[in-house]
Design a protein around this motif. Sequence first.
Motif, PDB file in Angstrom:
ATOM      1  N   GLU A 101      37.058  71.886  41.372  1.00 56.46           N
ATOM      2  CA  GLU A 101      36.148  70.750  41.345  1.00 56.46           C
ATOM      3  C   GLU A 101      35.219  70.824  42.547  1.00 56.46           C
ATOM      4  O   GLU A 101      35.658  71.113  43.662  1.00 56.46           O
ATOM      5  CB  GLU A 101      36.928  69.428  41.382  1.00 56.46           C
ATOM      6  N   VAL A 102      33.938  70.537  42.307  1.00 60.52           N
ATOM      7  CA  VAL A 102      32.961  70.607  43.388  1.00 60.52           C
ATOM      8  C   VAL A 102      31.864  69.582  43.140  1.00 60.52           C
ATOM      9  O   VAL A 102      31.440  69.373  41.998  1.00 60.52           O
ATOM     10  CB  VAL A 102      32.363  72.033  43.501  1.00 60.52           C
ATOM     11  N   GLU A 103      31.425  68.905  44.196  1.00 57.92           N
ATOM     12  CA  GLU A 103      30.286  68.003  44.079  1.00 57.92           C
ATOM     13  C   GLU A 103      29.574  67.891  45.422  1.00 57.92           C
ATOM     14  O   GLU A 103      30.129  68.195  46.472  1.00 57.92           O
ATOM     15  CB  GLU A 103      30.698  66.627  43.565  1.00 57.92           C
ATOM     16  N   TYR A 104      28.312  67.463  45.374  1.00 63.50           N
ATOM     17  CA  TYR A 104      27.440  67.332  46.545  1.00 63.50           C
ATOM     18  C   TYR A 104      27.547  68.579  47.421  1.00 63.50           C
ATOM     19  O   TYR A 104      27.836  68.523  48.618  1.00 63.50           O
ATOM     20  CB  TYR A 104      27.789  66.077  47.349  1.00 63.50           C
ATOM     21  N   THR A 121      42.072  71.156  45.410  1.00 64.02           N
ATOM     22  CA  THR A 121      41.484  69.906  45.884  1.00 64.02           C
ATOM     23  C   THR A 121      39.973  69.985  45.675  1.00 64.02           C
ATOM     24  O   THR A 121      39.409  71.084  45.609  1.00 64.02           O
ATOM     25  CB  THR A 121      41.815  69.658  47.367  1.00 64.02           C
ATOM     26  N   ARG A 122      39.355  68.841  45.548  1.00 68.16           N
ATOM     27  CA  ARG A 122      37.908  68.848  45.291  1.00 68.16           C
ATOM     28  C   ARG A 122      37.134  69.312  46.527  1.00 68.16           C
ATOM     29  O   ARG A 122      37.397  68.895  47.640  1.00 68.16           O
ATOM     30  CB  ARG A 122      37.434  67.449  44.894  1.00 68.16           C
ATOM     31  N   ILE A 123      36.167  70.179  46.297  1.00 74.32           N
ATOM     32  CA  ILE A 123      35.267  70.633  47.358  1.00 74.32           C
ATOM     33  C   ILE A 123      34.025  69.760  47.321  1.00 74.32           C
ATOM     34  O   ILE A 123      33.378  69.644  46.273  1.00 74.32           O
ATOM     35  CB  ILE A 123      34.894  72.108  47.150  1.00 74.32           C
ATOM     36  N   GLN A 124      33.673  69.144  48.438  1.00 76.48           N
ATOM     37  CA  GLN A 124      32.476  68.308  48.479  1.00 76.48           C
ATOM     38  C   GLN A 124      31.823  68.402  49.847  1.00 76.48           C
ATOM     39  O   GLN A 124      32.447  68.807  50.828  1.00 76.48           O
ATOM     40  CB  GLN A 124      32.804  66.856  48.139  1.00 76.48           C
ATOM     41  N   GLU A 125      30.523  68.044  49.858  1.00 72.57           N
ATOM     42  CA  GLU A 125      29.714  68.125  51.083  1.00 72.57           C
ATOM     43  C   GLU A 125      29.888  69.484  51.752  1.00 72.57           C
ATOM     44  O   GLU A 125      30.066  69.586  52.966  1.00 72.57           O
ATOM     45  CB  GLU A 125      30.097  67.003  52.050  1.00 72.57           C
ATOM     46  N   ARG A 179      39.886  80.533  47.126  1.00 69.16           N
ATOM     47  CA  ARG A 179      40.807  80.587  45.983  1.00 69.16           C
ATOM     48  C   ARG A 179      42.221  80.272  46.440  1.00 69.16           C
ATOM     49  O   ARG A 179      42.568  80.385  47.611  1.00 69.16           O
ATOM     50  CB  ARG A 179      40.775  81.971  45.340  1.00 69.16           C
ATOM     51  N   ARG A 180      43.035  79.872  45.473  1.00 73.14           N
ATOM     52  CA  ARG A 180      44.439  79.603  45.738  1.00 73.14           C
ATOM     53  C   ARG A 180      45.279  80.768  45.229  1.00 73.14           C
ATOM     54  O   ARG A 180      45.118  81.206  44.093  1.00 73.14           O
ATOM     55  CB  ARG A 180      44.873  78.310  45.055  1.00 73.14           C
ATOM     56  N   GLU A 219      33.059  76.451  59.817  1.00 68.40           N
ATOM     57  CA  GLU A 219      33.803  75.223  59.987  1.00 68.40           C
ATOM     58  C   GLU A 219      34.657  74.990  58.754  1.00 68.40           C
ATOM     59  O   GLU A 219      34.199  75.135  57.622  1.00 68.40           O
ATOM     60  CB  GLU A 219      32.848  74.036  60.193  1.00 68.40           C
ATOM     61  N   VAL A 220      35.920  74.640  58.960  1.00 66.70           N
ATOM     62  CA  VAL A 220      36.839  74.291  57.870  1.00 66.70           C
ATOM     63  C   VAL A 220      37.380  72.903  58.172  1.00 66.70           C
ATOM     64  O   VAL A 220      37.937  72.661  59.252  1.00 66.70           O
ATOM     65  CB  VAL A 220      37.996  75.298  57.751  1.00 66.70           C
ATOM     66  N   VAL A 221      37.207  71.953  57.237  1.00 66.39           N
ATOM     67  CA  VAL A 221      37.716  70.601  57.403  1.00 66.39           C
ATOM     68  C   VAL A 221      38.725  70.341  56.298  1.00 66.39           C
ATOM     69  O   VAL A 221      38.377  70.398  55.105  1.00 66.39           O
ATOM     70  CB  VAL A 221      36.583  69.564  57.348  1.00 66.39           C
ATOM     71  N   LEU A 222      39.972  70.074  56.644  1.00 69.12           N
ATOM     72  CA  LEU A 222      41.017  69.780  55.678  1.00 69.12           C
ATOM     73  C   LEU A 222      41.231  68.275  55.656  1.00 69.12           C
ATOM     74  O   LEU A 222      41.453  67.650  56.695  1.00 69.12           O
ATOM     75  CB  LEU A 222      42.326  70.483  56.063  1.00 69.12           C
ATOM     76  N   SER A 223      41.136  67.672  54.465  1.00 67.46           N
ATOM     77  CA  SER A 223      41.301  66.208  54.386  1.00 67.46           C
ATOM     78  C   SER A 223      42.061  65.847  53.128  1.00 67.46           C
ATOM     79  O   SER A 223      42.313  66.682  52.265  1.00 67.46           O
ATOM     80  CB  SER A 223      39.938  65.517  54.412  1.00 67.46           C
TER      81      SER A 223
END
Length: 332
Positions: free
Chosen positions: A279-282, A296-300, A310-311, A328-332
């Motif tokens: 899943e991806v948006e913005y 998890t969804r990828i966004q911004e 990939r998993r 930069e990697v941001v995990l949320s």
Amino acid sequence: MEIAKAVVIATTAPHDTPWPSMRSAPKALVPVANRPLIFHDLDQLSAAGVLETAIAIEPAGSAAMRSAIGDGSRWRMNVRFVECGPAPTLAQVLGGASGFIGREPVLVQHAGSLLRDRIHSHITAFAGERLDALALRLPGALELGAHDDGALDGSLLLSERAIEILAGDELRADPLSRVREGGGQVRVQEVDGCLPCLGPQELLLEANRRMLETLTPSIPHDSVLDSRVQGPVVIHPTAHVERSLVRGPAVIGPRARVIDAYVGPSTSIGADVVVEGAEVEYSIILPGACLAFVGTRIQESIIGRDAKVRRAFEPPSALRMALGDGAEVVLS
């Protein structure tokens, strides 16, 4: 005083902010809505009736820029290139393009000046009011440091008199003040738009959103199988969308494959991209990248050329990454 010539500054700016995901190409060639930023500039200039454009470039990016743009015939204009050093002053740009400009008024702007307004109405106002300088100023651009290289925070329409005043000014002074001090008539017009090349990489996402909002939907039915498409979406005829939800505004480029996926609003999927079980948006996904079963969804996000996210399902469970400088990697 109709303006038929333009100068587009496609060099680095003072205090330039690198874009970690796209170090291999000049900023002006980075795509938003799947088209290089400078192509949107040339679209606007052509629609405004500009017949000739000089593009100020640096030697390091010269070959790539010349190859991508060519002679300008696709925009029904003549394009030439003027080589400059990094972060030139406005005077240096005008001096380098003096043979092109001649004794005519000119429109000057940074590459990536993505205006919502139609430029031609401002050209008409410039002529009707007999101005020497008309600045089309973008909101927020001054905070990005555009004033440091002469307040080119949008587009600048200059008369022959204004060009003479500015061409001899080697300082990074406000060009409007310089023209006013020289006795010229000056006006500032606030316009709606953005200028991503003068700021951090995150501004590209805003530029991408703005350009996607202008899309004319195009969905070749042979490319879409067992999927839902909602809102304004452009899908290239050679793309393949299967068992997916695509919610616009969004664009899916040539030979892209979107399978068992969700593509959300304000997303550009480049050529040869694979989005599978993800899943991806913005976001902007540059050509050749792959998103597969991410979980998890990828966004911004901006995913660089040929990058892979990939998993892997084999144990042990862990994060494994290969990241370049400035990533930069941001995990949320």
